[in-house]
Motif scaffolding. Sequence first.
Motif, mmCIF file in Angstrom:
data_model
loop_
_atom_site.group_PDB
_atom_site.id
_atom_site.type_symbol
_atom_site.label_atom_id
_atom_site.label_comp_id
_atom_site.label_asym_id
_atom_site.label_seq_id
_atom_site.Cartn_x
_atom_site.Cartn_y
_atom_site.Cartn_z
ATOM 1 N N UNK A 1 -12.231 4.562 -5.727
ATOM 2 C CA UNK A 1 -10.775 4.633 -5.872
ATOM 3 C C UNK A 1 -10.170 4.886 -4.502
ATOM 4 N N UNK A 2 -9.280 4.002 -4.107
ATOM 5 C CA UNK A 2 -8.629 4.139 -2.809
ATOM 6 C C UNK A 2 -7.184 4.553 -2.956
ATOM 7 N N UNK A 3 -6.751 5.484 -2.117
ATOM 8 C CA UNK A 3 -5.340 5.894 -2.081
ATOM 9 C C UNK A 3 -4.722 5.363 -0.803
ATOM 10 N N UNK A 4 -3.507 4.919 -0.928
ATOM 11 C CA UNK A 4 -2.852 4.174 0.138
ATOM 12 C C UNK A 4 -1.499 4.822 0.390
ATOM 13 N N UNK A 5 -1.316 5.461 1.580
ATOM 14 C CA UNK A 5 -0.092 6.221 1.804
ATOM 15 C C UNK A 5 0.343 6.212 3.263
ATOM 16 N N UNK A 6 1.656 6.273 3.457
ATOM 17 C CA UNK A 6 2.220 6.428 4.809
ATOM 18 C C UNK A 6 2.709 7.860 5.017
ATOM 19 N N UNK A 7 2.380 8.755 4.073
ATOM 20 C CA UNK A 7 2.918 10.121 4.100
ATOM 21 C C UNK A 7 1.836 11.191 4.162
ATOM 22 N N UNK A 8 0.748 10.914 4.860
ATOM 23 C CA UNK A 8 -0.333 11.900 4.965
ATOM 24 C C UNK A 8 -0.003 12.926 6.044
ATOM 25 N N UNK B 1 10.850 -6.325 6.756
ATOM 26 C CA UNK B 1 11.627 -5.093 6.937
ATOM 27 C C UNK B 1 12.887 -5.106 6.088
ATOM 28 N N UNK B 2 13.679 -6.166 6.191
ATOM 29 C CA UNK B 2 14.945 -6.195 5.460
ATOM 30 C C UNK B 2 14.735 -6.299 3.959
ATOM 31 N N UNK B 3 13.693 -6.981 3.533
ATOM 32 C CA UNK B 3 13.403 -7.058 2.101
ATOM 33 C C UNK B 3 13.034 -5.675 1.569
ATOM 34 N N UNK B 4 12.113 -5.012 2.251
ATOM 35 C CA UNK B 4 11.663 -3.689 1.820
ATOM 36 C C UNK B 4 12.823 -2.693 1.760
ATOM 37 N N UNK B 5 13.591 -2.626 2.844
ATOM 38 C CA UNK B 5 14.686 -1.651 2.925
ATOM 39 C C UNK B 5 15.826 -1.995 1.966
ATOM 40 N N UNK B 6 16.084 -3.271 1.784
ATOM 41 C CA UNK B 6 17.154 -3.685 0.865
ATOM 42 C C UNK B 6 16.836 -3.266 -0.567
ATOM 43 N N UNK C 1 -10.168 0.367 -7.475
ATOM 44 C CA UNK C 1 -8.801 0.695 -7.890
ATOM 45 C C UNK C 1 -8.051 1.209 -6.665
ATOM 46 N N UNK C 2 -6.957 0.553 -6.326
ATOM 47 C CA UNK C 2 -6.149 0.965 -5.175
ATOM 48 C C UNK C 2 -4.846 1.565 -5.700
ATOM 49 N N UNK C 3 -4.569 2.809 -5.316
ATOM 50 C CA UNK C 3 -3.366 3.511 -5.757
ATOM 51 C C UNK C 3 -2.390 3.591 -4.594
ATOM 52 N N UNK C 4 -1.248 2.914 -4.727
ATOM 53 C CA UNK C 4 -0.228 2.895 -3.674
ATOM 54 C C UNK C 4 0.720 4.072 -3.871
ATOM 55 N N UNK C 5 0.790 4.953 -2.876
ATOM 56 C CA UNK C 5 1.625 6.153 -2.957
ATOM 57 C C UNK C 5 2.915 6.028 -2.158
ATOM 58 N N UNK C 6 3.242 4.835 -1.674
ATOM 59 C CA UNK C 6 4.406 4.698 -0.799
ATOM 60 C C UNK C 6 5.357 3.564 -1.168
ATOM 61 N N UNK C 7 4.840 2.453 -1.686
ATOM 62 C CA UNK C 7 5.706 1.344 -2.068
ATOM 63 C C UNK C 7 6.605 0.885 -0.931
ATOM 64 N N UNK C 8 7.889 0.694 -1.236
ATOM 65 C CA UNK C 8 8.826 0.179 -0.241
ATOM 66 C C UNK C 8 9.394 1.242 0.694
ATOM 67 N N UNK C 9 8.758 2.417 0.731
ATOM 68 C CA UNK C 9 9.159 3.398 1.741
ATOM 69 C C UNK C 9 8.494 3.079 3.084
ATOM 70 N N UNK C 10 7.592 2.098 3.093
ATOM 71 C CA UNK C 10 7.015 1.602 4.355
ATOM 72 C C UNK C 10 6.717 0.120 4.177
ATOM 73 N N UNK C 11 6.189 -0.522 5.236
ATOM 74 C CA UNK C 11 5.992 -1.967 5.195
ATOM 75 C C UNK C 11 4.569 -2.378 4.834
ATOM 76 N N UNK C 12 3.663 -1.440 4.716
ATOM 77 C CA UNK C 12 2.269 -1.779 4.489
ATOM 78 C C UNK C 12 1.973 -2.276 3.071
ATOM 79 N N UNK C 13 2.880 -2.014 2.133
ATOM 80 C CA UNK C 13 2.606 -2.374 0.743
ATOM 81 C C UNK C 13 2.558 -3.876 0.504
#
Length: 482
Positions: free
Chosen positions: A173-180, A116-121, A248-260
């Motif tokens: 192709x997989x899309x990976x998001x916390x903003x659906x 959590x702190x790494x991602x948010x920092x 191919x996995x496309x990450x649509x969220x990065x450090x805006x959530x912890x799943x990355x």
Amino acid sequence: MTDKTKTNFEKLVSDGSVLYNAGKYRDAVKLYNTALIMSGRIDNITLAGLYIKLANAFYKLEDYDKSTYYYEKYLKIIPQGQTSVFSRLAHNYYYFDSDKSIDYHNKALNLEINRYDISCKIFAMTKSAYYTQQDIKDEAEYEISQLKQTIYSDIVKYNHSEKKKFPDKKLTIGYFSSDCNGHTMMNYIIPIWKNHDKSKYNFIIFSCSEKEDYKTEEISKIGIEIVKCSKLSDEELANLIYTKDVDILVDLSGYTHLKSFVHLYKPAPVIISYLGYLNTTGMKEVDYILTDKFTIPEEKQYLYTEKPLYLDGTYQIYMDKKVPPITPCPYKTNGYITFGSFNCSSKINDTVIFLWSEILKKVHNSKLLIYRTQLTKKIIKFMSSKFESFGIDEKRLIFSSRVFDFHYKAYLLADISLDTYPFSGMSIAIETALMGVPTISLYSDGMQSRGASGINIALGLKELTAACGDEYIKTAVELSQN
């Protein structure tokens, strides 16, 4: 404190904790406050314990001002603190003081390495004017190395060598998001999903969204398989992606959530970062970052852990057909220029306030509207004092958290929009342009600083972009006099 009073005090705190654990936070606060009045001569350690209980309850109530107040009173007694206290203070300060937020994240990480702190920092660093793009890359790579030595020290990456034996297979192709959901991100990505050629490729959406709404329903009708995975652990999610045979996995969220952090398992042979998080992840497991040659110039590739994968023109499209009618600019009614800021308050730092103050000084009788629905009294007071330190009277500032039936209508309150720095408001620049409001933008090396400028250039409005503070001020002043 008498024995009877002490007994009553302890019962109030105990009953308050029962209510807190039951999710009845307001009732818990009432009992804690009563106990606080009775605290009298209790020892400091007990008092600190009460402060942290109050702080936790206010945090749950999303009253972050009061939560901060009690956490910091706790730290005055116990300065060594604890990870959760520093983490929550970092969260509370994030919305108006990213540098203090970063400081608290570092204090938390000094006690315990955690995701959590790494991602948010790292995310907060992208909003601070005190860190270069090189700093962000170095820090991201360092923190990831720390994770690999601790929490992820025993993981085994997936092996994809067998896939090379089937070069003609239909790619998945997989899309990976916390903003659906109704997040702005979906205005960029849904048009892409709707236009995918499903006869040539398989597509899967891995949704880590906990919140679902009308946009979630719209996504469900696109015809792409959706896998809900918000409750899965990193290991479970990595296994799911691997067993789904994603190429191919496309990450649509990065450090805006912890799943990355699932990328550390390398669940797909190719991993691409795109749009949702506008900077480097610091993970060597992420192969590419999808971009264009303005957003990451070729000579600046070394500032990113991932290899830039370039698209022609601009790297994003945006679709939002519901736009209200454009009304005459406020100047015609007010008789003075209204500059406007519509970005999240977390993007407004000392550098931004200084630049805006200089613009207000040079454009006499002008005012600055700072609009955001999450503005609190503490944020407004903090910003007002910052403007005052740069010589701007609060009478020239308009703070608004008004909720419109359609947020686009807020843009009609300004004549000229001022972008933030170094974290640009790309979506805001698009939406204000749709409402006929020009945006003055300032960019530097960081990917997150170049969004609005990229939009201006794509729209043929390069004259609204600036490469330095003086140019930013000059452009805003000249436009206000046009």
